[in-house]
Design a protein around this motif. Structure first.
Motif, PDB file in Angstrom:
ATOM      1  N   PHE A  20      70.078 100.030  50.465  1.00  0.00           N
ATOM      2  CA  PHE A  20      69.601  98.894  49.684  1.00  0.00           C
ATOM      3  C   PHE A  20      68.096  98.970  49.455  1.00  0.00           C
ATOM      4  CE2 PHE A  20      73.397  96.713  51.593  1.00  0.00           C
ATOM      5  CZ  PHE A  20      74.068  96.491  50.398  1.00  0.00           C
ATOM      6  N   GLY A  21      67.700  98.399  48.336  1.00  0.00           N
ATOM      7  CA  GLY A  21      66.284  98.191  48.050  1.00  0.00           C
ATOM      8  C   GLY A  21      66.127  96.747  47.605  1.00  0.00           C
ATOM      9  N   ILE A  22      65.078  96.087  48.037  1.00  0.00           N
ATOM     10  CA  ILE A  22      64.883  94.688  47.675  1.00  0.00           C
ATOM     11  C   ILE A  22      63.433  94.463  47.277  1.00  0.00           C
ATOM     12  CG2 ILE A  22      64.310  93.871  50.010  1.00  0.00           C
ATOM     13  CD1 ILE A  22      66.102  91.419  49.397  1.00  0.00           C
ATOM     14  N   ARG A  23      63.238  93.631  46.230  1.00  0.00           N
ATOM     15  CA  ARG A  23      61.892  93.355  45.747  1.00  0.00           C
ATOM     16  C   ARG A  23      61.636  91.852  45.764  1.00  0.00           C
ATOM     17  NH1 ARG A  23      61.049  95.532  40.080  1.00  0.00           N
ATOM     18  NH2 ARG A  23      61.806  93.489  39.394  1.00  0.00           N
ATOM     19  N   PHE A  24      60.513  91.475  46.360  1.00  0.00           N
ATOM     20  CA  PHE A  24      60.139  90.070  46.477  1.00  0.00           C
ATOM     21  C   PHE A  24      59.039  89.734  45.474  1.00  0.00           C
ATOM     22  CE2 PHE A  24      61.938  91.254  50.535  1.00  0.00           C
ATOM     23  CZ  PHE A  24      62.761  90.174  50.837  1.00  0.00           C
ATOM     24  N   GLY A  25      58.775  88.440  45.354  1.00  0.00           N
ATOM     25  CA  GLY A  25      57.751  87.992  44.417  1.00  0.00           C
ATOM     26  C   GLY A  25      56.348  88.167  44.934  1.00  0.00           C
ATOM     27  N   SER A  26      56.204  88.404  46.256  1.00  0.00           N
ATOM     28  CA  SER A  26      54.862  88.559  46.830  1.00  0.00           C
ATOM     29  C   SER A  26      54.890  89.559  47.977  1.00  0.00           C
ATOM     30  CB  SER A  26      54.329  87.212  47.333  1.00  0.00           C
ATOM     31  OG  SER A  26      55.106  86.750  48.428  1.00  0.00           O
ATOM     32  N   VAL A  27      53.736  90.097  48.288  1.00  0.00           N
ATOM     33  CA  VAL A  27      53.601  91.026  49.410  1.00  0.00           C
ATOM     34  C   VAL A  27      53.893  90.306  50.723  1.00  0.00           C
ATOM     35  CG1 VAL A  27      52.017  92.545  50.650  1.00  0.00           C
ATOM     36  CG2 VAL A  27      51.898  92.394  48.153  1.00  0.00           C
ATOM     37  N   GLU A  28      53.459  89.037  50.821  1.00  0.00           N
ATOM     38  CA  GLU A  28      53.655  88.257  52.049  1.00  0.00           C
ATOM     39  C   GLU A  28      55.133  88.088  52.366  1.00  0.00           C
ATOM     40  OE1 GLU A  28      51.685  87.423  49.543  1.00  0.00           O
ATOM     41  OE2 GLU A  28      49.711  87.713  50.499  1.00  0.00           O
ATOM     42  N   ASN A  29      55.934  87.772  51.358  1.00  0.00           N
ATOM     43  CA  ASN A  29      57.367  87.592  51.589  1.00  0.00           C
ATOM     44  C   ASN A  29      58.040  88.890  52.012  1.00  0.00           C
ATOM     45  OD1 ASN A  29      57.253  84.895  51.009  1.00  0.00           O
ATOM     46  ND2 ASN A  29      58.188  85.049  48.980  1.00  0.00           N
ATOM     47  N   CYS A  30      57.585  89.986  51.418  1.00  0.00           N
ATOM     48  CA  CYS A  30      58.157  91.287  51.779  1.00  0.00           C
ATOM     49  C   CYS A  30      57.846  91.625  53.239  1.00  0.00           C
ATOM     50  CB  CYS A  30      57.610  92.369  50.851  1.00  0.00           C
ATOM     51  SG  CYS A  30      58.317  94.005  51.140  1.00  0.00           S
ATOM     52  N   LYS A  31      56.608  91.397  53.654  1.00  0.00           N
ATOM     53  CA  LYS A  31      56.213  91.670  55.038  1.00  0.00           C
ATOM     54  C   LYS A  31      56.968  90.763  56.013  1.00  0.00           C
ATOM     55  CE  LYS A  31      51.566  93.518  54.243  1.00  0.00           C
ATOM     56  NZ  LYS A  31      50.107  93.328  54.478  1.00  0.00           N
ATOM     57  N   LYS A  32      57.104  89.489  55.630  1.00  0.00           N
ATOM     58  CA  LYS A  32      57.812  88.534  56.480  1.00  0.00           C
ATOM     59  C   LYS A  32      59.259  88.981  56.686  1.00  0.00           C
ATOM     60  CE  LYS A  32      57.091  84.228  55.563  1.00  0.00           C
ATOM     61  NZ  LYS A  32      57.154  82.896  54.880  1.00  0.00           N
TER      62      LYS A  32
END
Length: 217
Positions: free
Chosen positions: A133-145
């Motif tokens: 899987f690959g997932i993309r978030f709206g912000s860097v913060e959400n991805c890190k979280k």
């Protein structure tokens, strides 16, 4: 005699419109409330973020969009196990559904700090499949979280699995020890208790001895 005053005619028309006739109009269709179960009733959401999910197509060697919606990390109240669930925003169709176990290795997608990738045994299609899987978030913060929480859960899951295996080993060792002790006890008991043949031989010896004793008369 009819009145030619337009103001009075408008007031009379308005009064007629507001007059309650007492008529009741029943709805054509009656809808009953239906309880909808999602399978998440016994779980608590540790994380709930909007994202876009991709699946790597091995045959075509390319990423394919799986859906856009909310990705959740859900912890079961009884077992304590955590699973990742993602549903498409409009249809609510499940596009990812798998446990977060210690074997999961999540890492940032090369060239995009808002995305990350991982492998998992997924059950979204009703059968276990090894997916990337690959997932993309709206912000860097959400991805890190997201990454940090998945890593923490995987590590915690590994410790719990190791503890469970140790407990099982200890229980197996204890059962083995008990079985050994019981067998030793049985052996000692058999050594102390005379056998039936030994008892008969002893009784026969006593009878012969009595017969050989001289009469006191």
């Amino acid at each position: 005699m009819a009145s030619n005053d337009p103001d009075r005619e408008e007031e009379a028309a308005a009064a007629g419109e507001d007059e309650d006739t007492g008529a009741q109009i029943a709805p054509i269709v009656t809808l009953s409330e239906v309880a909808v179960t999602t399978g998440e009733e016994e779980e608590d959401a540790l994380l709930d973020l909007k994202a876009k999910l991709y699946r790597f197509d091995k045959d075509g060697s390319q990423w394919k969009e799986r859906g856009t919606g909310s990705v959740k990390l859900l912890k079961h109240r009884e077992t304590g196990k955590v699973r990742l669930v993602m549903r498409q925003a409009k249809t609510l169709k499940i596009c990812a559904n798998h446990l977060v176990v210690r074997s999961i290795k999540i890492q940032e997608h090369a060239g995009n700090d808002k995305s990350c990738v991982w492998h998992a045994s997924d059950f979204a299609d009703g059968e276990l499949k090894d997916e990337m899987f690959g997932i993309r978030f709206g912000s860097v913060e959400n991805c890190k979280k997201f990454m940090e929480m998945v890593e923490d859960i995987a590590e915690s899951s590994g410790k719990n699995e190791e503890k469970e295996s140790n407990d099982a080993a200890e229980a197996a060792g204890l059962l083995h020890k008990l079985s050994v002790d019981e067998s030793k006890t049985e052996e000692k008991a058999s050594e102390k208790a005379p056998t039936a043949s030994a008892v008969k031989a002893e009784e026969k010896s006593e009878a012969v001895t009595k017969a050989e004793e001289p009469s006191k008369n």
